[in-house]
Write a protein that holds these residues in place. Structure first.
Motif, PDB file in Angstrom:
ATOM      1  N   GLY A  36      15.892   2.715   0.975  1.00 53.33           N
ATOM      2  CA  GLY A  36      15.765   2.972  -0.457  1.00 53.33           C
ATOM      3  C   GLY A  36      14.330   2.903  -0.935  1.00 53.33           C
ATOM      4  O   GLY A  36      13.877   3.742  -1.726  1.00 53.33           O
ATOM      5  N   LEU A  37      13.583   1.899  -0.472  1.00 54.15           N
ATOM      6  CA  LEU A  37      12.176   1.781  -0.876  1.00 54.15           C
ATOM      7  C   LEU A  37      11.346   2.921  -0.290  1.00 54.15           C
ATOM      8  O   LEU A  37      10.451   3.463  -0.956  1.00 54.15           O
ATOM      9  N   GLY A  38      11.646   3.294   0.945  1.00 56.96           N
ATOM     10  CA  GLY A  38      10.949   4.421   1.548  1.00 56.96           C
ATOM     11  C   GLY A  38      11.189   5.702   0.777  1.00 56.96           C
ATOM     12  O   GLY A  38      10.263   6.494   0.534  1.00 56.96           O
ATOM     13  N   ALA A  39      12.443   5.913   0.350  1.00 60.68           N
ATOM     14  CA  ALA A  39      12.771   7.098  -0.450  1.00 60.68           C
ATOM     15  C   ALA A  39      11.988   7.079  -1.761  1.00 60.68           C
ATOM     16  O   ALA A  39      11.464   8.110  -2.200  1.00 60.68           O
ATOM     17  N   ALA A  40      11.910   5.915  -2.383  1.00 62.83           N
ATOM     18  CA  ALA A  40      11.204   5.802  -3.662  1.00 62.83           C
ATOM     19  C   ALA A  40       9.719   6.138  -3.509  1.00 62.83           C
ATOM     20  O   ALA A  40       9.134   6.854  -4.329  1.00 62.83           O
ATOM     21  N   VAL A  41       9.095   5.633  -2.448  1.00 59.96           N
ATOM     22  CA  VAL A  41       7.677   5.932  -2.212  1.00 59.96           C
ATOM     23  C   VAL A  41       7.471   7.425  -2.002  1.00 59.96           C
ATOM     24  O   VAL A  41       6.564   8.043  -2.594  1.00 59.96           O
ATOM     25  N   ARG A  42       8.322   8.025  -1.175  1.00 57.35           N
ATOM     26  CA  ARG A  42       8.153   9.436  -0.870  1.00 57.35           C
ATOM     27  C   ARG A  42       8.447  10.326  -2.085  1.00 57.35           C
ATOM     28  O   ARG A  42       7.822  11.378  -2.256  1.00 57.35           O
ATOM     29  N   LEU A  43       9.385   9.921  -2.938  1.00 58.29           N
ATOM     30  CA  LEU A  43       9.655  10.676  -4.168  1.00 58.29           C
ATOM     31  C   LEU A  43       8.418  10.679  -5.057  1.00 58.29           C
ATOM     32  O   LEU A  43       8.003  11.729  -5.561  1.00 58.29           O
ATOM     33  N   ARG A  44       7.825   9.514  -5.235  1.00 55.29           N
ATOM     34  CA  ARG A  44       6.625   9.427  -6.078  1.00 55.29           C
ATOM     35  C   ARG A  44       5.487  10.255  -5.494  1.00 55.29           C
ATOM     36  O   ARG A  44       4.773  10.946  -6.210  1.00 55.29           O
ATOM     37  N   ARG A  45       5.321  10.213  -4.205  1.00 61.37           N
ATOM     38  CA  ARG A  45       4.261  10.975  -3.566  1.00 61.37           C
ATOM     39  C   ARG A  45       4.485  12.485  -3.698  1.00 61.37           C
ATOM     40  O   ARG A  45       3.521  13.258  -3.658  1.00 61.37           O
ATOM     41  N   ALA A  46       5.740  12.887  -3.817  1.00 64.74           N
ATOM     42  CA  ALA A  46       6.053  14.313  -3.979  1.00 64.74           C
ATOM     43  C   ALA A  46       5.990  14.738  -5.448  1.00 64.74           C
ATOM     44  O   ALA A  46       6.308  15.880  -5.779  1.00 64.74           O
ATOM     45  N   GLY A  47       5.611  13.810  -6.324  1.00 64.21           N
ATOM     46  CA  GLY A  47       5.509  14.123  -7.745  1.00 64.21           C
ATOM     47  C   GLY A  47       6.814  13.997  -8.495  1.00 64.21           C
ATOM     48  O   GLY A  47       6.915  14.381  -9.662  1.00 64.21           O
ATOM     49  N   ILE A  48       7.829  13.436  -7.831  1.00 67.02           N
ATOM     50  CA  ILE A  48       9.134  13.226  -8.483  1.00 67.02           C
ATOM     51  C   ILE A  48       9.183  11.782  -8.966  1.00 67.02           C
ATOM     52  O   ILE A  48       9.341  10.840  -8.181  1.00 67.02           O
TER      53      ILE A  48
END
Length: 520
Positions: A36-48
């Motif tokens: 879940g935390l990994g998904a959150a980091v990657r979402l933010r990095r993708a501009g989401i």
């Protein structure tokens, strides 16, 4: 982070009077462990940035928050058990303990600015796909959300499994599962039963054996155990990894390469594990002088068929004067007397269940309902399966982190998690770029992927090794592990192949133009 400024009132779970009162997000993530935390980091990095992370507990950490039992530690080297985008030069040991891993996850949540997205004490009770609105409606213990997409990062090691034993409800002593450890209960001098001899039990037993009065271990099947090459990481190493980050990358790369070299023995040539089994046999002889006890602890299946345990203290603890190994499962309880399947009786004050988790029947499956109103649990009644471990036909815009057949028998799950996050981000950005609203795998693509996967599984040690493991579902099908290297999985999840998917539009969208754009 949500589109609506109005928040549901804590404790509400029914349908709101007006849909406008329900906050809408682009993505809802379930769980705040590594996935879940990994998904959150990657979402933010993708501009989401329009997303929430729904967590049923009061802090992040997932299985590393829940499992706080004595001796809890990772059996993967520390420098391989962290995100590639968040290296930790300060790991204290080559195999880190639970407190250090949990602290690492707390730091990730803070450093990467995830805390505003976290919703604690918010258990997902139901997630239902609304066909006409082309979105998910999520009902939680703290109200409702709607979302364009859902990421299930609830994890397979989330819900403990305790056997339904006759008499358990009337046992007068203390009972708890290893992942729900009662730190207020003092085991000193007590007669304690450990049920199970898996990875958790192998860490608990040496940790409590010196202080308990009597330790009785119920063992249905012995495990293969190898020495644990654990040591304290020196201050020089920490300084070097901090000041010269490339040294940490080299260390991680070396650990990764060594484990990739082991894959062939597990998935294609199990006979190669014979040398490893001889090492385990020697370890057993060194740790257990008594031939009768050694016989009880000697598996009758090939090493690698079940999870290999790493410990230098497990065998000496079982060989101690106050320990007894019952080479049998626990059959029933009569008051404080435990009856084993071999007919022996044992008086105890406390029972610790090291009996694993709901892995092949993930409880989240009963709470997720797809396009035709069917639950994921019903869809998976004959065995879990997904396309590339990440998406399921009939459940649009539902993406898994640690989905079916993404587990590993020899390396770091963080490698698999990051591969699935690549797939997730590519799916979401692709939807945005082609103007589609949702996507789901075609039944044909999902079936083909799993037919090929299970065909490869036939050669693995998990199938041919002669054991019955928690990797197998009730039908004997391995729905947990990935029959290949982490490199192969990364290749398989690098990009979404739109030929494997059906695109879904909202009413009024021009489906033909989107499909045409995909073809181009």
């Amino acid at each position: 982070m949500a589109s609506s400024s109005k928040r549901p009132r804590p404790g509400t779970s029914g349908a709101p009077a007006a849909d406008e009162a329900v906050p809408h997000v682009r993505v809802a993530v379930i769980g705040s462990g590594f996935g879940g935390l990994g998904a959150a980091v990657r979402l933010r990095r993708a501009g989401i940035t329009d997303f929430v992370v729904l967590e049923r507990a009061d802090s992040v950490g997932g299985t590393w928050r829940d499992n706080s039992y004595p001796g809890c530690a990772c059996d993967v080297p520390s420098h391989l058990y962290s995100f590639s985008f968040a290296p930790n030069p300060a790991w204290p040991r080559s195999f880190s303990g639970q407190p250090d891993i949990r602290a690492y996850l707390e730091k990730v949540a803070t450093v990467f600015g995830l805390r505003p997205h976290l919703r604690f004490n918010t258990e997902v009770l139901e997630a239902r796909w609304e066909v006409e609105q082309v979105r998910w409606r999520i009902t939680t213990s703290a109200g409702q959300w709607t979302a364009d997409a859902v990421v299930s990062a609830a994890g397979p090691l989330a819900d403990p499994q305790i056997p339904d034993l006759p008499g358990l409800g009337t046992f007068p002593g203390k009972v708890f599962h290893s992942s729900r450890w009662d730190h207020d209960y003092d085991l000193t001098g007590k007669r304690v039963a450990i049920v199970g001899t898996g990875a958790s039990a192998a860490q608990i037993i040496p940790s409590i054996q010196p202080k308990v009065g009597k330790l009785t271990v119920f063992q249905r099947t012995p495990a293969w155990v190898l020495p644990r090459r654990d040591r304290e990481i020196s201050q020089l190493e920490k300084w070097l990894h901090d000041r010269v980050p490339v040294t940490g990358k080299i260390r991680r790369g070396t650990l990764f390469a060594l484990r990739e070299l082991q894959v062939d023995a597990f998935v294609r040539r199990p006979g190669m594990l014979r040398v490893v089994q001889q090492l385990a046999e020697r370890h057993l002889v060194q740790g257990v002088p008594d031939p009768a006890l050694r016989a009880k602890l000697t598996p009758d299946y090939r090493i690698g068929c079940k999870r290999i345990l790493l410990s230098n203290t497990y065998y000496p603890a079982l060989a101690a004067a106050n320990a007894e190994v019952v080479a049998s499962g626990l059959r029933e309880l009569r008051g404080s007397t435990l009856l084993a399947a071999d007919g022996s009786e044992h008086e105890v004050d406390a029972i610790v269940f090291g009996t694993g988790f709901h892995v092949t029947d993930m409880p989240i499956g009963a709470r997720v309902f797809g396009a035709n109103g069917t639950s994921l649990a019903e869809e998976w009644k004959d065995g879990m399966e997904a396309l590339r471990g990440s998406a399921v036909h009939g459940f649009p815009n539902l993406f898994f982190v640690i989905g079916p057949n993404t587990g590993l028998g020899n390396s770091s799950m963080i490698l698999m998690i990051e591969s699935q996050l690549n797939y997730l981000i590519d799916a979401l950005t692709t939807l945005g770029s082609i103007g589609a609203t949702a996507m789901q795998p075609t039944a044909r693509a999902q079936r083909q992927w799993n037919l090929e996967l299970q065909h490869r599984m036939d050669r693995t040690v998990w199938t041919t090794g002669g054991c019955r493991s928690w990797y197998l579902d009730p039908n004997g099908k391995n729905t947990v592990l990935w029959p290949g290297s982490t490199t192969a999985f990364r290749r398989a999840t690098r990009k979404v192949d739109l030929g494997e998917y059906e695109l879904i539009m909202r009413a009024g969208q021009n489906a033909a133009s989107a499909v045409q754009e995909v073809s181009a």
